[in-house]
Design a protein around this motif. Structure first.
Motif, short mmCIF file in Angstrom:
data_model
loop_
_atom_site.label_atom_id
_atom_site.label_comp_id
_atom_site.label_asym_id
_atom_site.label_seq_id
_atom_site.Cartn_x
_atom_site.Cartn_y
_atom_site.Cartn_z
N ARG A 75 -24.87 -9.16 -2.05
CA ARG A 75 -23.98 -9.68 -3.09
C ARG A 75 -22.56 -9.91 -2.58
N GLY A 76 -22.28 -9.42 -1.38
CA GLY A 76 -20.97 -9.66 -0.79
C GLY A 76 -19.90 -8.72 -1.32
N VAL A 77 -18.67 -8.99 -0.91
CA VAL A 77 -17.52 -8.14 -1.25
C VAL A 77 -16.86 -8.68 -2.51
N ARG A 78 -16.48 -7.77 -3.39
CA ARG A 78 -15.71 -8.18 -4.56
C ARG A 78 -14.40 -7.42 -4.62
N ARG A 79 -13.44 -8.01 -5.28
CA ARG A 79 -12.12 -7.39 -5.42
C ARG A 79 -12.08 -6.52 -6.66
N VAL A 80 -11.42 -5.39 -6.53
CA VAL A 80 -11.18 -4.52 -7.67
C VAL A 80 -9.70 -4.16 -7.69
N LEU A 81 -9.22 -3.83 -8.87
CA LEU A 81 -7.78 -3.55 -9.07
C LEU A 81 -6.94 -4.68 -8.51
N ASP A 82 -7.42 -5.89 -8.66
CA ASP A 82 -6.74 -7.05 -8.08
C ASP A 82 -5.36 -7.21 -8.71
N THR B 187 -16.30 4.44 -12.23
CA THR B 187 -17.19 4.09 -11.12
C THR B 187 -18.36 3.21 -11.55
N ALA B 188 -18.59 3.07 -12.84
CA ALA B 188 -19.64 2.15 -13.29
C ALA B 188 -19.19 0.71 -13.17
N THR B 189 -17.91 0.47 -13.42
CA THR B 189 -17.38 -0.91 -13.39
C THR B 189 -16.36 -1.12 -12.27
N LEU C 49 -14.36 -4.13 -2.34
CA LEU C 49 -15.49 -3.22 -2.56
C LEU C 49 -16.79 -3.87 -2.11
N LEU C 50 -17.59 -3.11 -1.35
CA LEU C 50 -18.91 -3.55 -0.89
C LEU C 50 -19.96 -2.55 -1.37
N ASP C 51 -20.93 -3.02 -2.15
CA ASP C 51 -22.02 -2.19 -2.63
C ASP C 51 -23.11 -2.19 -1.56
N GLN D 14 -4.86 -7.77 5.26
CA GLN D 14 -4.55 -6.54 6.00
C GLN D 14 -5.20 -5.28 5.40
N PRO D 15 -6.52 -5.18 5.41
CA PRO D 15 -7.13 -3.90 5.05
C PRO D 15 -6.64 -2.83 6.03
N TYR D 16 -6.13 -1.73 5.50
CA TYR D 16 -5.46 -0.75 6.37
C TYR D 16 -6.24 0.56 6.48
N ASP D 17 -7.13 0.80 5.56
CA ASP D 17 -7.94 2.02 5.58
C ASP D 17 -9.09 1.81 4.62
N ALA D 18 -10.09 2.65 4.70
CA ALA D 18 -11.26 2.50 3.83
C ALA D 18 -11.96 3.83 3.66
N LEU D 19 -12.92 3.84 2.76
CA LEU D 19 -13.69 5.04 2.47
C LEU D 19 -15.09 4.63 2.07
N ILE D 20 -15.96 5.61 2.06
CA ILE D 20 -17.29 5.45 1.49
C ILE D 20 -17.51 6.58 0.51
N THR D 21 -18.08 6.29 -0.66
CA THR D 21 -18.32 7.35 -1.63
C THR D 21 -19.34 8.34 -1.06
N ASP D 22 -19.32 9.57 -1.57
CA ASP D 22 -20.13 10.62 -0.95
C ASP D 22 -21.62 10.42 -1.12
N ASP D 23 -22.04 9.48 -2.00
CA ASP D 23 -23.45 9.15 -2.09
C ASP D 23 -23.85 8.05 -1.11
N GLY D 24 -22.88 7.55 -0.35
CA GLY D 24 -23.16 6.55 0.66
C GLY D 24 -23.36 5.15 0.13
N ARG D 25 -23.05 4.92 -1.14
CA ARG D 25 -23.35 3.61 -1.73
C ARG D 25 -22.20 2.61 -1.63
N THR D 26 -20.98 3.06 -1.88
CA THR D 26 -19.87 2.13 -2.09
C THR D 26 -18.82 2.28 -1.00
N TYR D 27 -18.50 1.16 -0.36
CA TYR D 27 -17.44 1.11 0.65
C TYR D 27 -16.24 0.40 0.03
N ILE D 28 -15.06 1.03 0.12
CA ILE D 28 -13.86 0.46 -0.48
C ILE D 28 -12.75 0.41 0.56
#
Length: 381
Positions: A218-225, A267-269, A210-212, A185-199
């Motif tokens: 490379r596909g989607v990876r989980r963060v703060l799992d 934001t690096a990791t 997270l999608l780079d 159930q993804p309920y909302d999302a954002l993109i960083t202001d440089d347009g690189r990262t969708y969360i």
């Protein structure tokens, strides 16, 4: 006499044109109860006009054309309304679905996309004519729709637990990329202001997907799992809005769900490096344009206050009592003032950022979202 009259009329026309077409200091405020938007001038701190006939604005958002003249208003009833800020009239309107939840405008300003709950999917329109360009059925409620560089739109599927990317760079028939099993159930999302990262935030479980976009292969990876696992979550009276992720000094700040804290991520990791305890359940986290402080508002019962987080110390620097039903925060372009919508006081309150004191109030009925035209030049806004 006739020549003099024509000269006077021409001068008046030119004067009106100059004053009205200076769109850089304009904005709109959603009047959620009445289906109206108020057109405001941020320099003069005035309401220029109210425009009626926009349908259900109980959950509305706005994007702007690249020339800042037109506001595209996404209503909850599926209405997409194009508002001319110069003539202060509706320039076009299409009822494109039964229930929608926001939208985005493409990098080149030529396409406007709308995400839908009912019947689901995404519909894409020509920004000039509002004629439909593409219909993307998903079989799911769509949330977290953002624009991305390269004439792309990225969005999440609430029911299916997926992230999709629609690439319009080659024309009106998008090239689709789908990422399955990104979380429940993804309920909302954002993109960083440089347009690189969708969360995408997950409502059905703790964590984020997270999608780079530099390396979508490379596909989607989980963060703060599983963040906060083992703790008892608090009641959630209003879901936080993830599009207000703030990045400052290599750190990203996100509202925690069901917890009275703001999460801090490297934001690096994209790993959590801390958390800032706050007064209540955070809804919006908005950075001053200089990124020195973050302004946080809250869900009920703490929705009459705003707290400021100092990014150097990662601690609360001030708590302001702003007014009942404080919903949306929007900074003037260079950050000397912040405008706050006070839904339960039928007002917008303007505050001085340096002194942390109110300057004036505008009488606007049941205001919610505040949107200023410089958003036209920002990704994901």
């Amino acid at each position: 006499m006739k020549t003099l009259l024509l000269a006077v009329l021409a001068a008046l026309s030119l004067s009106a044109c100059v004053s009205v077409t200076a769109t850089g200091d304009l904005g709109v405020v959603i009047e959620r109860a009445d289906g109206k938007v108020a057109v405001v001038n941020t320099t003069e701190r005035t309401v220029l006009a109210e425009i009626d006939g926009l349908g259900d604005l109980s959950h509305a958002s706005v994007v702007f054309s690249r020339d800042q003249r037109f506001a595209f208003v996404f209503g909850r009833d599926g209405g997409l309304t194009k508002v001319d800020l110069v003539t202060q009239r509706i320039a076009g309107r299409v009822l494109q679905s039964g229930n929608s939840i926001g939208g985005a405008i493409s990098q080149d300003g030529r396409l406007v996309a709308v995400s839908n709950y009912e019947p689901g999917g995404v519909r894409v329109f020509d920004a000039d004519s509002l004629e439909m360009v593409a219909d993307i059925p998903t079989g799911s409620k769509v949330v977290g729709l953002v624009d991305a560089p390269g004439r792309r739109f990225v969005f999440s599927l609430f029911d299916a637990g997926e992230i999709w990317m629609a690439d319009f760079s080659q024309g009106p028939s998008p090239r689709m990329t789908r990422y399955a099993n990104v979380g429940k159930q993804p309920y909302d999302a954002l993109i960083t202001d440089d347009g690189r990262t969708y969360i995408a935030g997950l409502f059905g479980e703790d964590g984020f997907a997270l999608l780079d976009l530099w390396h979508p292969e490379r596909g989607v990876r989980r963060v703060l799992d599983g963040y906060g696992r083992g703790e008892q979550p608090l009641p959630v009276y209003k879901m936080p809005h993830l599009e207000w992720l703030t990045v400052s000094g290599g750190l990203a700040y996100l509202p925690a769900i069901g917890r009275h804290e703001v999460l801090v991520m490297d934001t690096a990791t994209w790993r959590q490096v801390g958390a800032v305890p706050v007064l209540g359940q955070p809804v919006f986290i908005v950075a001053q344009p200089d990124k020195r402080r973050l302004w946080v508002n809250f869900a009920f019962p703490d929705n009459d206050k705003v707290q400021l987080i100092d990014v150097e110390s990662r601690s609360v620097a001030a708590t302001l009592t702003t007014g009942k039903g404080t919903l949306h925060l929007e900074f003037t372009p260079r950050g000397e003032e912040v405008w706050l919508s006070l839904r339960d006081e039928d007002a917008v309150s303007v505050w001085d950022v340096a002194t942390l004191t109110p300057i004036t109030r505008l009488n606007i009925a049941k205001p919610s979202g505040i949107f200023f035209t410089p958003r036209a030049y920002k990704t994901g806004m």
